[in-house]
Design a protein around this motif. Structure first.
Motif, PDB file in Angstrom:
ATOM      1  N   THR A   1      18.497 -28.230  -7.510  1.00  0.00           N
ATOM      2  CA  THR A   1      17.764 -27.811  -6.326  1.00  0.00           C
ATOM      3  C   THR A   1      16.893 -26.634  -6.701  1.00  0.00           C
ATOM      4  N   LEU A   2      15.647 -26.674  -6.240  1.00  0.00           N
ATOM      5  CA  LEU A   2      14.701 -25.652  -6.636  1.00  0.00           C
ATOM      6  C   LEU A   2      14.356 -24.749  -5.466  1.00  0.00           C
ATOM      7  N   ASN A   3      15.225 -23.801  -5.152  1.00  0.00           N
ATOM      8  CA  ASN A   3      14.763 -22.791  -4.215  1.00  0.00           C
ATOM      9  C   ASN A   3      15.463 -21.477  -4.439  1.00  0.00           C
ATOM     10  N   ILE A   4      14.787 -20.420  -4.052  1.00  0.00           N
ATOM     11  CA  ILE A   4      15.289 -19.065  -4.243  1.00  0.00           C
ATOM     12  C   ILE A   4      15.600 -18.520  -2.861  1.00  0.00           C
ATOM     13  N   ASN A   5      16.802 -17.987  -2.688  1.00  0.00           N
ATOM     14  CA  ASN A   5      17.146 -17.414  -1.387  1.00  0.00           C
ATOM     15  C   ASN A   5      16.652 -15.984  -1.306  1.00  0.00           C
ATOM     16  N   ARG A   6      15.630 -15.789  -0.501  1.00  0.00           N
ATOM     17  CA  ARG A   6      15.127 -14.420  -0.355  1.00  0.00           C
ATOM     18  C   ARG A   6      15.599 -13.865   0.974  1.00  0.00           C
ATOM     19  N   SER A   7      16.351 -12.788   0.899  1.00  0.00           N
ATOM     20  CA  SER A   7      16.824 -12.187   2.146  1.00  0.00           C
ATOM     21  C   SER A   7      15.852 -11.082   2.558  1.00  0.00           C
ATOM     22  N   GLU A   8      15.928 -10.689   3.821  1.00  0.00           N
ATOM     23  CA  GLU A   8      15.103  -9.576   4.293  1.00  0.00           C
ATOM     24  C   GLU A   8      15.666  -8.285   3.707  1.00  0.00           C
ATOM     25  N   PRO A   9      14.810  -7.383   3.252  1.00  0.00           N
ATOM     26  CA  PRO A   9      15.308  -6.103   2.734  1.00  0.00           C
ATOM     27  C   PRO A   9      16.086  -5.366   3.815  1.00  0.00           C
ATOM     28  N   VAL A  10      17.225  -4.786   3.430  1.00  0.00           N
ATOM     29  CA  VAL A  10      18.029  -4.042   4.382  1.00  0.00           C
ATOM     30  C   VAL A  10      17.788  -2.558   4.169  1.00  0.00           C
ATOM     31  N   ASN A  11      17.298  -1.887   5.186  1.00  0.00           N
ATOM     32  CA  ASN A  11      17.128  -0.441   5.169  1.00  0.00           C
ATOM     33  C   ASN A  11      16.465   0.079   3.894  1.00  0.00           C
ATOM     34  N   PRO A  12      15.251  -0.379   3.596  1.00  0.00           N
ATOM     35  CA  PRO A  12      14.617   0.077   2.355  1.00  0.00           C
ATOM     36  C   PRO A  12      14.245   1.554   2.413  1.00  0.00           C
ATOM     37  N   LYS A  13      14.569   2.265   1.343  1.00  0.00           N
ATOM     38  CA  LYS A  13      14.231   3.690   1.248  1.00  0.00           C
ATOM     39  C   LYS A  13      13.450   3.898  -0.044  1.00  0.00           C
ATOM     40  N   PRO A  14      12.527   4.858  -0.058  1.00  0.00           N
ATOM     41  CA  PRO A  14      11.785   5.102  -1.299  1.00  0.00           C
ATOM     42  C   PRO A  14      12.744   5.490  -2.422  1.00  0.00           C
ATOM     43  N   ARG A  15      12.540   4.917  -3.612  1.00  0.00           N
ATOM     44  CA  ARG A  15      13.423   5.234  -4.729  1.00  0.00           C
ATOM     45  C   ARG A  15      12.611   5.787  -5.912  1.00  0.00           C
ATOM     46  N   ILE A  16      11.518   5.087  -6.216  1.00  0.00           N
ATOM     47  CA  ILE A  16      10.631   5.568  -7.276  1.00  0.00           C
ATOM     48  C   ILE A  16       9.242   5.723  -6.675  1.00  0.00           C
ATOM     49  N   GLY A  17       8.665   6.895  -6.823  1.00  0.00           N
ATOM     50  CA  GLY A  17       7.309   7.086  -6.343  1.00  0.00           C
ATOM     51  C   GLY A  17       6.390   7.349  -7.523  1.00  0.00           C
ATOM     52  N   VAL A  18       5.365   6.514  -7.645  1.00  0.00           N
ATOM     53  CA  VAL A  18       4.415   6.679  -8.742  1.00  0.00           C
ATOM     54  C   VAL A  18       3.086   7.058  -8.124  1.00  0.00           C
ATOM     55  N   GLU A  19       2.495   8.146  -8.633  1.00  0.00           N
ATOM     56  CA  GLU A  19       1.208   8.534  -8.069  1.00  0.00           C
ATOM     57  C   GLU A  19       0.174   8.837  -9.136  1.00  0.00           C
ATOM     58  N   HIS A  20      -0.980   8.232  -8.965  1.00  0.00           N
ATOM     59  CA  HIS A  20      -2.133   8.456  -9.850  1.00  0.00           C
ATOM     60  C   HIS A  20      -1.765   8.385 -11.319  1.00  0.00           C
ATOM     61  N   LEU A  21      -0.993   7.402 -11.676  1.00  0.00           N
ATOM     62  CA  LEU A  21      -0.503   7.292 -13.049  1.00  0.00           C
ATOM     63  C   LEU A  21      -1.614   6.781 -13.960  1.00  0.00           C
ATOM     64  N   THR A  22      -1.872   7.526 -15.024  1.00  0.00           N
ATOM     65  CA  THR A  22      -2.862   7.119 -16.021  1.00  0.00           C
ATOM     66  C   THR A  22      -2.225   7.203 -17.393  1.00  0.00           C
ATOM     67  N   VAL A  23      -2.373   6.134 -18.154  1.00  0.00           N
ATOM     68  CA  VAL A  23      -1.729   6.055 -19.463  1.00  0.00           C
ATOM     69  C   VAL A  23      -2.736   5.552 -20.471  1.00  0.00           C
ATOM     70  N   ARG A  24      -2.744   6.206 -21.635  1.00  0.00           N
ATOM     71  CA  ARG A  24      -3.565   5.729 -22.746  1.00  0.00           C
ATOM     72  C   ARG A  24      -2.664   5.414 -23.922  1.00  0.00           C
ATOM     73  N   THR A  25      -3.066   4.442 -24.743  1.00  0.00           N
ATOM     74  CA  THR A  25      -2.313   4.201 -25.979  1.00  0.00           C
ATOM     75  C   THR A  25      -2.661   5.301 -26.978  1.00  0.00           C
ATOM     76  N   GLU A  26      -1.970   5.284 -28.104  1.00  0.00           N
ATOM     77  CA  GLU A  26      -2.237   6.300 -29.122  1.00  0.00           C
ATOM     78  C   GLU A  26      -3.667   6.205 -29.639  1.00  0.00           C
ATOM     79  N   ASP A  27      -4.241   5.012 -29.567  1.00  0.00           N
ATOM     80  CA  ASP A  27      -5.615   4.851 -30.033  1.00  0.00           C
ATOM     81  C   ASP A  27      -6.624   5.245 -28.957  1.00  0.00           C
ATOM     82  N   GLY A  28      -6.120   5.702 -27.826  1.00  0.00           N
ATOM     83  CA  GLY A  28      -7.016   6.175 -26.785  1.00  0.00           C
ATOM     84  C   GLY A  28      -7.487   5.089 -25.834  1.00  0.00           C
ATOM     85  N   ILE A  29      -6.903   3.904 -25.932  1.00  0.00           N
ATOM     86  CA  ILE A  29      -7.325   2.835 -25.028  1.00  0.00           C
ATOM     87  C   ILE A  29      -6.640   3.025 -23.671  1.00  0.00           C
TER      88      ILE A  29
END
Lengths: 511, 424
Positions: A243-271
């Protein structure tokens, strides 16, 4: 069609590796002007079978006929001479060279190299089949899809008329896949024989004329695509009804856990890999991350996990008591010592998450070996953990002392996920958690992720199969070339919208 | 079967039971002896049995010969064990030569500068400290550059060898005895200051005991200590090491300092225990021979005992042949070369099997039926799983362990026959 001579006819092919039978008594016909899909789960022997046609392996038993004549294919060179070309999953291109240089590379044509003539011929091949390619562009400037085009033209340039494509769509966006399919249909009209290896059923339905299904190295069925159904193909591929289905439940009481803001990342080569990305991962919720591979997903997860140097921006962890801890500049050990239970299932399972040559117990020990003040490592508790994971997640292994690289992809992933959720994390980062897994294993992993979500973990799921992302995630963050294309409610969006946002920054914020 | 099929092709073997692998190794040694006999007869006309007898006599012919063998074994083993942690970490330390020499230099300088001026016990203590530190320094420097700037450790350690040789040849002139001879000669010949004491009349026994202790320490360190585990993880995958928060740079420097320190100890044993002098060639290429020993012993200190025994025994035997049969010294090297070639070659046959044309059909049949049984088992099992899934919460029956069939095929040639999508 069947009364013509097949372009390729494989008869009674058997190939073994050690005690493993990869192909057993497989017979297969491929006709010109036809697209054949070779369908099967991982380890069912699809690629091995085609590798024997393209000269990489030599069959232990069986015969191969090309246009009715028996042939011996001892090397890829033999295969080219017979007009057989294979496009592998891993591209074999030289980055600093142009497309045209890569295409003529290795050809031993008499006389001096005439790159201009070659370029002209490449252009005419492009025109003939509808490829879009600049022969003078360097490979390192190219997207995955362009590189694939180079590989295909390389094969056509060598006058191949039997083409084998090994999972060609695995790295493409839906739109790129469409383009590829159009080109393949043109080639089919031109009378070429085409085989695509895949385990995606919708592609089989869309593209192929005939489908050959392999299971455990044997050809279990050979049917016209029009006469079969997705469910029927799945059942044949797996060997029993699924059977091909995924049971997705409604999120219960979601609270912020990880906040990412204005994240900028470059590789060592500057890309620039990530450019001003902001989002929030919440407890009890699965945040899906969509994007073409290499759009910054890896850097995003590794920044959170403390493995990537961040150029600017902030990453914060919010504990249950509302405390706020910055994760910038922390390494994984620091994060652990701050008491943050952050688990990470990286993309490269055997190269980062686990050590392939070590056994299950030593791999469980990776997270726990520092515990205690003893000089010596404690192998007893990792041993217990390994037993528990094997037992609870049904890991198929000859024993706890087997090196994990000997396990199949699905079992390797169960070992890794099992270890990562054993520490009762509050954040679970996963990258391509089901890549290369067969249907059964994939659904086991989806179930595990859903269980984690239900127990209040903030799950981040980087995925490539949009159908799954739409069914599994609660919200989807779409990345496009390192920038944030938008965050969508997975329940209210569709594949087309996500696909478009993956290729161009678009779609308004619907937070 | 097709006539144009290649004459033979190479196939990867299954894991073999240990006695099977040892059978192959023993056959390899026997074959090597046969080839040696033929070569001996053809080249020299000597009776090969007498030649073999001479080899054994060279190793164990008299108590003195046995002690020399043990002494040589101890020094070579000490260096090999020193290389073990570095090699486990996939850090190719081929600077053993320089690290030994620095150990020699450290010990000799103490003996020359302080001999007779301070109590002997204190002198020996200082010699130990200085030579160990000198060796550790010579190991640390390349590791530091590798950790900080990613320099190539093979080139760096190799070049450190030449620095050590130049340093020693400079001080050889500074300290030469008598002046103008260009040699240091035996240091403290009268006072024997800084010489290791002989135990029970055996002057090499102390060396042997020290090396035995170092070997045991290294075995435990690598196998059971937390550092040993870190070394293994860093060696297997630096990404994994970073992923679990190991400070890779720190581990590289720590491990190489240890590696150099043990090699430096080998230098100390050479100067204080046996040679009592300092020359640029004192280590007699042991730093390089030890690389061979380390590989033969699969980086395991216990196996290295056997590997270094084979090497030392053969080289002692080789010099015996050249003296007792009046043969050129190179002949002994030929014999040694043949035997080592076969020993190393046998590892290929442990890992791979050569299939000749038209052979092995029966075997394939056997494998097929085995695989069938497995597959049926697997089908049955996954059905069970599905049933379990539908009945929520109920525990499944514990599965029979089954090998991950397709995976051992994967690693065969490095080319994945199927489904290696993880490393795309």
């Amino acid at each position: 069609m069947e009364n013509r001579t097949p372009a390729v006819s494989m008869r009674g092919i058997t190939k073994t590796f050690g005690s493993v039978v990869a192909n057993e008594d497989v017979s297969l016909d491929i006709y010109r002007g036809e697209i054949v899909a070779l369908l099967g789960e991982n380890g069912s022997g699809k690629t091995t079978l085609m590798n024997m046609l393209s000269g990489i392996y030599y069959p232990d038993e069986g015969q191969i006929f090309i246009d009715g004549k028996e042939v011996v294919i001892r090397s890829p060179k033999d295969a080219y001479r017979l007009g057989i070309g294979m496009i592998h999953q891993h591209f074999k291109l030289v980055g600093v060279m142009t497309a045209a240089e890569n295409i003529v590379l290795g050809l031993k044509e008499p006389g001096r190299l005439d790159l201009k003539a070659a370029t002209a011929r490449i252009r005419s091949i492009c025109d003939q089949y509808g490829f879009v390619l600049d022969p003078e562009q360097k490979i390192y400037d190219m997207s995955v899809s362009q590189k694939q085009t180079v590989e295909i033209i390389k094969v056509l340039y060598r006058s191949a008329d039997i083409l084998i494509l090994d999972e060609p769509t695995a790295v493409l966006t839906p739109q790129e896949t469409e383009k590829l399919f159009a080109v393949l249909r043109n080639m089919k009209k031109d009378g070429k024989a085409i085989v695509i290896i895949t385990h995606k059923l919708n592609e089989v339905k869309e593209l192929s004329d005939r489908v050959v299904i392999l299971r455990h190295g044997k050809a279990v069925d050979d049917v016209r695509t029009a006469e079969t159904t997705t469910q029927q193909m799945t059942d044949l591929m797996v060997g029993h009804a699924v059977t091909l289905n995924i049971n997705r439940s409604e999120p219960v009481n979601p609270k912020p856990r990880i906040g990412v803001e204005h994240l900028t990342v470059r590789t060592e080569d500057g890309i620039l890999k990530l450019d001003d990305v902001s989002f929030e991962a919440r407890s009890g919720e699965i945040l899906g991350i969509a994007g073409i591979s290499g759009s910054g997903q890896k850097e995003l997860l590794e920044s959170i996990a403390g493995l990537q140097r961040v150029e600017s921006g902030s990453i914060c962890y919010y504990s249950d008591h509302g405390e706020e801890k910055s994760l910038i500049g922390m390494n994984p050990l620091d994060i652990q010592q701050m008491g943050i239970m952050l688990s990470f299932v990286p993309e490269d399972r055997l190269g980062m998450g686990l050590v392939g040559n070590m056994d299950l117990v030593d791999n469980m020990m990776l997270r726990s070996y520092r515990r205690g003040h003893s000089l010596f490592t404690d192998r007893r508790s990792p041993h217990r953990l390994a037993e528990k994971v094997v037992d609870e997640l049904d890991v198929l292994t000859p024993g706890l002392t087997t090196p994990v690289r000997r396990l199949s992809g699905g079992n390797v992933q169960k070992v890794l996920v099992g270890r990562e959720i054993a520490s009762a994390p509050t954040v679970l980062l996963t990258a391509y958690a089901v890549r290369g897994l067969d249907i059964n294993s994939s659904y086991t992993i989806y179930d595990l992720l859903n269980q984690q979500k239900e127990s209040g973990v903030a799950v981040v799921y980087v995925g490539e199969d949009l159908d799954v992302l739409l069914q599994l995630a609660d919200r989807i963050l779409v990345l496009c070339d390192g920038k944030m294309s938008g965050i969508l409610d997975a329940r209210k969006t569709n594949k087309n919208e996500v696909g478009l946002m993956m290729t161009q920054i678009g779609g308004e914020e619907r937070e | 079967m097709n006539k144009k099929e290649p004459l033979f092709h190479v196939v990867k073997r299954d894991e073999m039971p240990w006695y099977h692998t040892w059978l192959i190794r023993i056959i390899a040694v026997l074959l090597a002896l046969v080839v040696c006999s033929v070569v001996t007869m053809l080249l020299t006309g000597q009776n090969p049995l007498e030649v073999f007898e001479a080899i054994v006599y060279g190793g164990f012919g008299s108590p003195r010969k046995t002690w020399i063998l043990l002494q040589n074994l101890a020094i070579l083993l000490c260096v090999s064990v020193g290389l073990a942690p570095a090699f486990r970490m996939r850090f190719w330390n081929i600077g053993g030569e320089g690290q030994i020499l620095m150990g020699c230099f450290g010990a000799a300088s103490c003996m020359i500068l302080l001999g007779g001026k301070i109590p002997n016990a204190l002198l020996i203590f200082l010699m130990v400290v200085v030579s160990v530190l000198a060796g550790a320094l010579w190991g640390f420097v390349p590791a530091f550059f590798k950790a900080k700037w990613g320099t190539n450790e093979t080139l760096f350690t190799l070049m450190m060898n030449y620095v050590a040789i130049q340093l020693v040849s400079y001080f050889t002139i500074v300290w030469e005895v008598p002046k103008g001879s260009g040699k240091i000669g035996i240091i403290n010949q009268q006072t024997m200051a800084g010489w290791f004491p002989s135990i029970g009349g055996n002057k090499y026994l102390l060396n042997v005991l020290i090396v035995a202790a170092i070997t045991a320490f290294m075995y435990v360190y690598l196998k059971y200590n937390k550092h040993g585990y870190e070394i293994a993880v860093v060696g297997e995958s630096q990404n994994t090491a970073r992923y679990i928060g190991i400070n890779v740079e720190h581990v590289i420097m720590r491990t190489m300092a240890l590696s150099g320190a043990v090699c430096g100890t080998a230098g100390l044993l050479l100067v204080a225990g046996t040679d009592h002098t300092l020359t640029t060639t004192i280590s007699a290429n042991r730093g390089f021979t030890a690389v061979l020993v380390a590989w033969l012993g699969k980086f395991n200190p216990l196996w290295m005992i056997l590997a270094s025994f084979i090497i030392v025994f053969l080289s002692r035997g080789a010099s015996q042949i050249s003296t007792s049969f009046g043969l050129n010294e190179s002949f002994g090297d030929i014999i040694t070369g043949i035997i080592i070639f076969f020993i190393i070659g046998s590892e290929f046959f442990i890992r791979y099997k050569v299939c000749f044309r038209g052979q092995g059909t029966e075997e394939i049949e056997r494998k097929k039926s085995a695989a069938d049984a497995r597959n049926e088992d697997r089908d049955r099992k996954s059905e069970e799983n599905d049933r379990w899934k539908s009945k929520d919460g109920e525990e499944p029956a514990s599965p029979d362990p089954q090998p991950g069939a397709e995976e051992s095929a994967k690693e065969d040639t490095g080319k994945a026959p199927e489904g290696q999508k993880e490393d795309r």
